[in-house]
Structures are given as C-alpha cells and as structure tokens.
Design an enzyme around this catalytic site. Structure first.
Site, PDB file in Angstrom:
ATOM      1  N   THR A   1      26.140 -14.199 -52.605  1.00 51.67           N
ATOM      2  CA  THR A   1      26.537 -13.573 -51.521  1.00 51.67           C
ATOM      3  C   THR A   1      26.112 -11.918 -52.176  1.00 51.67           C
ATOM      4  OG1 THR A   1      28.580 -12.226 -50.605  1.00 51.67           O
ATOM      5  CG2 THR A   1      28.905 -13.504 -52.773  1.00 51.67           C
ATOM      6  N   ASP A   2      26.000 -10.853 -51.115  1.00 47.65           N
ATOM      7  CA  ASP A   2      25.901  -9.418 -51.642  1.00 47.65           C
ATOM      8  C   ASP A   2      27.273  -8.979 -52.055  1.00 47.65           C
ATOM      9  OD1 ASP A   2      27.281  -9.559 -49.372  1.00 47.65           O
ATOM     10  OD2 ASP A   2      26.014  -8.071 -48.218  1.00 47.65           O
ATOM     11  N   GLU A   3      28.441  -9.658 -51.803  1.00 50.05           N
ATOM     12  CA  GLU A   3      29.607  -9.129 -52.386  1.00 50.05           C
ATOM     13  C   GLU A   3      29.643  -9.068 -53.959  1.00 50.05           C
ATOM     14  OE1 GLU A   3      33.050 -10.274 -50.262  1.00 50.05           O
ATOM     15  OE2 GLU A   3      31.909 -10.948 -48.589  1.00 50.05           O
TER      16      GLU A   3
ATOM     17  N   TYR B   1      37.008 -13.598 -54.954  1.00 48.82           N
ATOM     18  CA  TYR B   1      35.828 -14.322 -54.515  1.00 48.82           C
ATOM     19  C   TYR B   1      34.592 -13.735 -55.056  1.00 48.82           C
ATOM     20  CZ  TYR B   1      32.001 -15.517 -51.281  1.00 48.82           C
ATOM     21  OH  TYR B   1      30.923 -15.799 -50.757  1.00 48.82           O
ATOM     22  N   SER B   2      34.434 -12.492 -55.039  1.00 50.30           N
ATOM     23  CA  SER B   2      33.214 -12.046 -55.357  1.00 50.30           C
ATOM     24  C   SER B   2      32.932 -12.298 -56.804  1.00 50.30           C
ATOM     25  CB  SER B   2      32.658 -10.566 -55.048  1.00 50.30           C
ATOM     26  OG  SER B   2      33.651  -9.739 -55.218  1.00 50.30           O
TER      27      SER B   2
ATOM     28  N   LEU C   1      36.163 -13.177 -39.619  1.00 45.52           N
ATOM     29  CA  LEU C   1      36.420 -12.150 -38.558  1.00 45.52           C
ATOM     30  C   LEU C   1      35.732 -12.552 -36.868  1.00 45.52           C
ATOM     31  CD1 LEU C   1      37.301  -8.902 -37.652  1.00 45.52           C
ATOM     32  CD2 LEU C   1      34.837  -8.468 -38.225  1.00 45.52           C
TER      33      LEU C   1
ATOM     34  N   SER D   1      34.263 -14.720 -58.520  1.00 43.21           N
ATOM     35  CA  SER D   1      33.683 -16.018 -58.835  1.00 43.21           C
ATOM     36  C   SER D   1      32.362 -16.234 -58.600  1.00 43.21           C
ATOM     37  CB  SER D   1      34.795 -16.926 -58.140  1.00 43.21           C
ATOM     38  OG  SER D   1      34.386 -16.936 -56.808  1.00 43.21           O
ATOM     39  N   LYS D   2      31.770 -15.857 -57.572  1.00 44.06           N
ATOM     40  CA  LYS D   2      30.338 -15.873 -57.422  1.00 44.06           C
ATOM     41  C   LYS D   2      29.573 -15.193 -58.152  1.00 44.06           C
ATOM     42  CE  LYS D   2      28.901 -17.857 -54.001  1.00 44.06           C
ATOM     43  NZ  LYS D   2      28.395 -18.993 -53.683  1.00 44.06           N
TER      44      LYS D   2
ATOM     45  N   THR E   1      36.587 -30.024 -47.947  1.00 45.65           N
ATOM     46  CA  THR E   1      37.925 -29.188 -47.783  1.00 45.65           C
ATOM     47  C   THR E   1      38.328 -28.715 -46.521  1.00 45.65           C
ATOM     48  OG1 THR E   1      36.832 -27.104 -47.981  1.00 45.65           O
ATOM     49  CG2 THR E   1      37.102 -28.356 -50.128  1.00 45.65           C
TER      50      THR E   1
ATOM     51  N   PRO F   1      43.948  -8.608 -35.505  1.00 42.66           N
ATOM     52  CA  PRO F   1      44.458  -7.979 -36.502  1.00 42.66           C
ATOM     53  C   PRO F   1      43.119  -7.188 -37.130  1.00 42.66           C
ATOM     54  CG  PRO F   1      44.343 -10.043 -37.161  1.00 42.66           C
ATOM     55  CD  PRO F   1      43.708  -9.994 -35.473  1.00 42.66           C
TER      56      PRO F   1
HETATM   57  P1  NAD Z   1      32.189 -22.378 -45.847  1.00 44.58           P
HETATM   58  O1  NAD Z   1      33.714 -22.239 -46.439  1.00 44.58           O
HETATM   59  O2  NAD Z   1      32.174 -22.698 -44.509  1.00 44.58           O
HETATM   60  O3  NAD Z   1      31.814 -23.978 -46.438  1.00 44.58           O
HETATM   61  C1  NAD Z   1      32.035 -24.174 -47.770  1.00 44.58           C
HETATM   62  C2  NAD Z   1      31.748 -25.905 -47.860  1.00 44.58           C
HETATM   63  O4  NAD Z   1      31.988 -26.214 -49.105  1.00 44.58           O
HETATM   64  C3  NAD Z   1      32.792 -26.677 -47.004  1.00 44.58           C
HETATM   65  O5  NAD Z   1      32.090 -27.711 -46.280  1.00 44.58           O
HETATM   66  C4  NAD Z   1      33.604 -27.257 -48.182  1.00 44.58           C
HETATM   67  O6  NAD Z   1      34.015 -28.535 -47.670  1.00 44.58           O
HETATM   68  C5  NAD Z   1      32.666 -27.373 -49.211  1.00 44.58           C
HETATM   69  N1  NAD Z   1      33.527 -27.398 -50.471  1.00 44.58           N
HETATM   70  C6  NAD Z   1      34.301 -26.644 -50.910  1.00 44.58           C
HETATM   71  N2  NAD Z   1      34.808 -27.071 -52.366  1.00 44.58           N
HETATM   72  C7  NAD Z   1      33.764 -28.055 -52.720  1.00 44.58           C
HETATM   73  C8  NAD Z   1      33.744 -28.824 -53.856  1.00 44.58           C
HETATM   74  N3  NAD Z   1      34.764 -28.629 -54.875  1.00 44.58           N
HETATM   75  N4  NAD Z   1      32.904 -29.719 -53.833  1.00 44.58           N
HETATM   76  C9  NAD Z   1      32.075 -30.107 -52.678  1.00 44.58           C
HETATM   77  N5  NAD Z   1      32.286 -29.315 -51.575  1.00 44.58           N
HETATM   78  C10 NAD Z   1      33.074 -28.269 -51.622  1.00 44.58           C
HETATM   79  O7  NAD Z   1      31.103 -21.391 -46.380  1.00 44.58           O
HETATM   80  P2  NAD Z   1      30.099 -20.798 -45.703  1.00 44.58           P
HETATM   81  O8  NAD Z   1      30.316 -19.517 -45.189  1.00 44.58           O
HETATM   82  O9  NAD Z   1      29.140 -21.829 -45.284  1.00 44.58           O
HETATM   83  O10 NAD Z   1      29.344 -20.182 -47.440  1.00 44.58           O
HETATM   84  C11 NAD Z   1      28.309 -21.134 -47.971  1.00 44.58           C
HETATM   85  C12 NAD Z   1      27.744 -20.683 -49.255  1.00 44.58           C
HETATM   86  O11 NAD Z   1      27.178 -19.264 -48.708  1.00 44.58           O
HETATM   87  C13 NAD Z   1      28.863 -19.930 -50.094  1.00 44.58           C
HETATM   88  O12 NAD Z   1      28.430 -20.346 -51.343  1.00 44.58           O
HETATM   89  C14 NAD Z   1      29.163 -18.634 -49.925  1.00 44.58           C
HETATM   90  O13 NAD Z   1      29.593 -18.002 -50.932  1.00 44.58           O
HETATM   91  C15 NAD Z   1      27.564 -18.439 -49.519  1.00 44.58           C
HETATM   92  N6  NAD Z   1      27.458 -16.982 -48.875  1.00 44.58           N
HETATM   93  C16 NAD Z   1      28.670 -16.980 -47.431  1.00 44.58           C
HETATM   94  C17 NAD Z   1      28.276 -15.954 -46.521  1.00 44.58           C
HETATM   95  C18 NAD Z   1      29.020 -15.940 -45.292  1.00 44.58           C
HETATM   96  O14 NAD Z   1      28.679 -14.896 -44.520  1.00 44.58           O
HETATM   97  N7  NAD Z   1      29.688 -16.859 -44.757  1.00 44.58           N
HETATM   98  C19 NAD Z   1      27.372 -15.034 -46.989  1.00 44.58           C
HETATM   99  C20 NAD Z   1      26.444 -15.098 -48.036  1.00 44.58           C
HETATM  100  C21 NAD Z   1      26.783 -16.108 -48.950  1.00 44.58           C
HETATM  101  P1  TYD Z   2      35.385 -11.572 -43.218  1.00 44.02           P
HETATM  102  O1  TYD Z   2      35.045 -12.243 -42.208  1.00 44.02           O
HETATM  103  O2  TYD Z   2      36.573 -12.184 -43.914  1.00 44.02           O
HETATM  104  O3  TYD Z   2      33.920 -11.392 -44.105  1.00 44.02           O
HETATM  105  P2  TYD Z   2      34.071 -10.625 -45.631  1.00 44.02           P
HETATM  106  O4  TYD Z   2      35.212 -10.401 -46.026  1.00 44.02           O
HETATM  107  O5  TYD Z   2      33.578 -11.726 -46.456  1.00 44.02           O
HETATM  108  O6  TYD Z   2      33.194  -9.518 -45.384  1.00 44.02           O
HETATM  109  O7  TYD Z   2      35.667 -10.294 -42.892  1.00 44.02           O
HETATM  110  C1  TYD Z   2      34.787  -9.415 -42.477  1.00 44.02           C
HETATM  111  C2  TYD Z   2      35.308  -7.821 -42.265  1.00 44.02           C
HETATM  112  O8  TYD Z   2      36.418  -7.729 -41.383  1.00 44.02           O
HETATM  113  C3  TYD Z   2      35.971  -7.403 -43.658  1.00 44.02           C
HETATM  114  O9  TYD Z   2      35.763  -5.918 -43.758  1.00 44.02           O
HETATM  115  C4  TYD Z   2      37.511  -7.648 -43.338  1.00 44.02           C
HETATM  116  C5  TYD Z   2      37.401  -7.340 -41.813  1.00 44.02           C
HETATM  117  N1  TYD Z   2      38.668  -8.212 -41.125  1.00 44.02           N
HETATM  118  C6  TYD Z   2      39.441  -7.819 -40.330  1.00 44.02           C
HETATM  119  O10 TYD Z   2      39.419  -6.395 -40.198  1.00 44.02           O
HETATM  120  N2  TYD Z   2      40.614  -8.657 -39.865  1.00 44.02           N
HETATM  121  C7  TYD Z   2      40.491  -9.797 -39.946  1.00 44.02           C
HETATM  122  O11 TYD Z   2      41.364 -10.744 -39.433  1.00 44.02           O
HETATM  123  C8  TYD Z   2      39.618 -10.455 -40.749  1.00 44.02           C
HETATM  124  C9  TYD Z   2      39.429 -11.783 -41.025  1.00 44.02           C
HETATM  125  C10 TYD Z   2      38.842  -9.618 -41.401  1.00 44.02           C
END
Ligand code: NAD
Ligand code: TYD
Length: 349
Positions: A131-133, A157-158, A197, A160-161, A37, A212
């Site tokens: 996620t912790d969310e 998002y949270s 962020l 769905s998770k 994606t 922002p």
């Molecule tokens: P990301 O958005 O960077 O990557 C998601 C990946 O999933 C992408 O490569 C995308 O192409 C793939 N994908 C999406 N839909 C798909 C589908 N239908 N079939 C196959 N592949 C698909 O996400 P991330 O930040 O690396 O997060 C990875 C996982 O960790 C997620 O499950 C997220 O909920 C979880 N997570 C993320 C964070 C964070 O801070 N980023 C924290 C805790 C948990």
């Molecule tokens: P983000 O990186 O989107 O992670 P999450 O929403 O999963 O915690 O955002 C981290 C924090 O930063 C969140 O409290 C929202 C805030 N934020 C901003 O203030 N400005 C921005 O442009 C973005 C993307 C996030």
C-alpha cells in the site's frame, strides 16, 4: 509459469485478481489460498468458482508447514500475495493480529517459497501487494509518493505492511529469490467490505443512516478503480523488473468530503431521490487517531516502463460502483446480517 498461488483471493482486491487471471489465462492453474476471515467471502467469486483452472484452499498463511505442503502439492511457481488484515480502524483497536498476519504471515509464505524453490529459483516469482500508506502522510503541497520516498508509516496497519515489504526485499537481497513489490493507492469498486468508506456510505445512504465523517473531512485520498489495480498486477507479474518496486495510482485525489458529496449525488440520482436529499446524513465525528492527511501516488514509472494506465475515468468508475452496490443488495445484506460467514462454513471447516 503455470501454477499460481493467489493469497487473499476471497477478499476485495484478491477476488478481482483471481477473476482476471482465471478468465484471461486458461493455461494457468490458479490456487486461491484464503483463511476466510471476516473479510473473506467466497460469494465474491461465484462467477468463476466452477472453472477448471481454479481451486480454492482454505488455509492460514501463518501456518508454515501447511504453506510448504501447498507449495509442494500444487507445484507452485508463482505467488501473488494479497492476504492481509487491511482496515486501519481495526488496526488501531487490535494491532497484534496485524503484526501476526501481515508480518509473520508474509514471512511464513516467503520462507515456504524459499524452502520449496531453493536451488531452482529461475522462473519463480514472489509478488507482494502493498500500500501507499507505508510512505506516511503528505502535506497540501502538490508532492507525490515516488518509489524512492522513505518509509514513514503511522498506523499499526501501515507499520505492519512496511515491515512485510522489508522482509520481501530482504529475501531478494539475501537469498536471490525473485520478488517484486507494488504500493497502490486506495481502491474502490465492487465487492469491497462495507467497513471501508465508499461501500459503507453507499449502504448507509440507501438505509437513511448517518454518514460518519472523521474530523473535518479534509483528508485526501488517491482513488483507483479496483479492476485497474488488477490489470496493473497482471502487467507487473508478467513484465515487472525482478527485485523492483512499482507505485500504482490513478492521479485521482479527492478530499473525503468532496468524494462523499459525489457519492451522495450519485446514489440519490440512481435511487430517484430529489438531488441533495441525503446531504443531511453527513455527520462529523471524532477524527481517527493518527489520521494521515494526504496520500498521492506518482505512478509514472509504471506508465513509462510497462505502459500501464488506468482505463476508467473516476466519474465513470464511481457511477458503475454505486450502481453495482445498489443492484447487488443481496450481497451487501448477506454481509451486514452475518449470513455470508455461515454460507461456506460447513463446506470449509
Ligand atoms: P480485504 O481485507 O478485502 O481481503 C483480505 C483477504 O485476506 C480476505 O479474504 C481474508 O480472508 C484474507 N486473509 C486475512 N488473513 C489471512 C491469513 N492469515 N491467511 C490467509 N488469508 C487471510 O483486503 P483488500 O482490500 O482486498 O486488500 C488486499 C491487499 O491489498 C492487502 O495486502 C492490502 O494491504 C493491499 N492494498 C489494499 C488497498 C485498498 O484500498 N483496499 C490499497 C493498496 C493495497
Ligand atoms: P478507508 O476506506 O478506511 O481507507 P484508508 O483509511 O485505508 O485510507 O478510509 C478512507 C478515508 O475515509 C480515510 O481518510 C478515513 C475516512 N473515513 C471516514 O471519514 N469515515 C468512515 O466511516 C471511514 C470508514 C473512513
């Protein structure tokens, strides 16, 4: 276990997990299943893409028939499931794709695993990354999310998770399939898509664009270096208790505005700008709808039971991260220009 499917391996965290497993376990075959994606970028894996124990397959986890085929074709005996839609702001604008990918996609993958492994569950593992969310929002009262905290998701998002976590546990309870779920705090580090962020703000500072800040910038997040998350996944995949849940976090809480000031200071220092020059880019904007106030993870169970701890202090991690984005401007520019999506599109139609 020999043949491990890692879903979402072209994304931010998934690419670090793929890299760690491919390099650390030459005896494993790592099959990276990713739909590519907007968030998937195979340039995140250029350093390992030619390794003999690595294979990329472009596929959608929602496609049950194809998932069953892949389980069979690669004799999959372990899954580390990271594929998801992951950005809260996108989930507010377009919740349906979050239900589709995160709930139905996880369910299709579970069902493919069940159909492929049924009658032969020993030695198989379905590891779901969450996620912790899902736990909702804390007040400024010094409390933490533990593994026993009730689910209380607020964003699409949270929600769905949370639903996907419940399905994973249901497959363990109902069918006896070996599963494990982990709930991790906010990750930071190289290869994060610049809608989140930290990479967004580093790139905006570099370009002199506004930063922002939602609301008053007082929301608190608990930040973990992505490589430490990948290390935790490795430990839990190999030693975690079947059917159990582990929280992963670094006891590293920051208000957004304090974190943003650290980022500004670090970028200005590394770019040779006068100290504080970019503070004037801070722009307070309308708050995110349903913006969770505070996340804070208690990861003591993981430390006590499996001996995992973060390896990097935050100051070190953030400096490494800022340096990486500044040194890898081509990676960033490929994304912001949209070039990265064309890169592999001919090869993987
Ligand atoms: P990301 O958005 O960077 O990557 C998601 C990946 O999933 C992408 O490569 C995308 O192409 C793939 N994908 C999406 N839909 C798909 C589908 N239908 N079939 C196959 N592949 C698909 O996400 P991330 O930040 O690396 O997060 C990875 C996982 O960790 C997620 O499950 C997220 O909920 C979880 N997570 C993320 C964070 C964070 O801070 N980023 C924290 C805790 C948990
Ligand atoms: P983000 O990186 O989107 O992670 P999450 O929403 O999963 O915690 O955002 C981290 C924090 O930063 C969140 O409290 C929202 C805030 N934020 C901003 O203030 N400005 C921005 O442009 C973005 C993307 C996030």
């Amino acid at each position: 276990m020999k043949n491990i499917m890692i879903t979402g391996g072209a994304g931010f965290i998934g690419s670090h997990v793929v890299r760690l497993f491919v390099n650390k376990y030459p005896e494993y075959n790592i099959i990276n299943v990713d739909k590519l994606t907007y968030a998937g970028n195979l340039c995140n894996l250029l350093d390992i893409e030619n390794k003999s124990n690595y294979k990329f397959v472009k596929a959608d986890i929602c496609d049950l028939d194809n998932m069953i085929t892949l389980f069979k074709e690669y004799s999959i005996d372990g899954v580390i499931h990271l594929a998801a839609e992951s950005h809260v702001d996108r989930s507010i604008k377009d919740p349906l794709i979050f239900a589709q990918t995160n709930v139905m996609g996880t369910l299709a993958l579970l069902q493919a695993a069940k159909l492929s492994w049924e009658g032969n569950f020993p030695g198989k593992l379905f590891y779901h990354i969450s996620t912790d969310e899902v736990y909702g929002s804390l007040g400024f009262d010094g409390t933490f999310f533990t593994e026993d905290t009730s689910y209380d998701p607020h964003s699409p998002y949270s929600a769905s998770k949370a639903a996907s976590d419940h399905f994973v546990r249901a497959y363990n309870d109902t069918y006896g399939m070996a599963t494990v779920v982990t709930n991790c705090s906010n990750n930071y580090g190289p290869y994060q898509f610049p809608e989140k962020l930290i990479p967004l703000f580093i790139n905006n500072i570099r370009q002199g664009k506004p930063l922002p800040v939602y609301g008053k910038g007082e929301n608190v997040r608990d930040w973990l270096y992505v490589v430490d998350h990948a290390r935790a996944i490795d430990v839990i995949f190999h030693k975690g208790r079947i059917g159990d849940t582990y929280n992963i976090g670094g006891f590293n809480e920051w208000t957004n505005i304090d974190l943003i000031k650290v980022i500004i200071k670090t970028v200005d220092k590394l770019l040779g700008n006068p100290e504080g020059e970019s503070l004037n880019l801070i722009t307070y904007v309308t708050d995110r709808a349903g913006h969770d106030l505070r996340y804070a993870i208690d990861s003591n169970k993981l430390k006590t039971e499996l001996g995992w701890e973060p390896s990097l202090q935050f100051e070190e991690g953030i400096e490494e991260t800022v340096s990486w984005y500044l040194e890898n401007q081509e990676w960033m520019d490929n994304i912001t220009s949209g070039e990265y999506e064309k890169y592999y599109s001919e090869m993987y139609k």
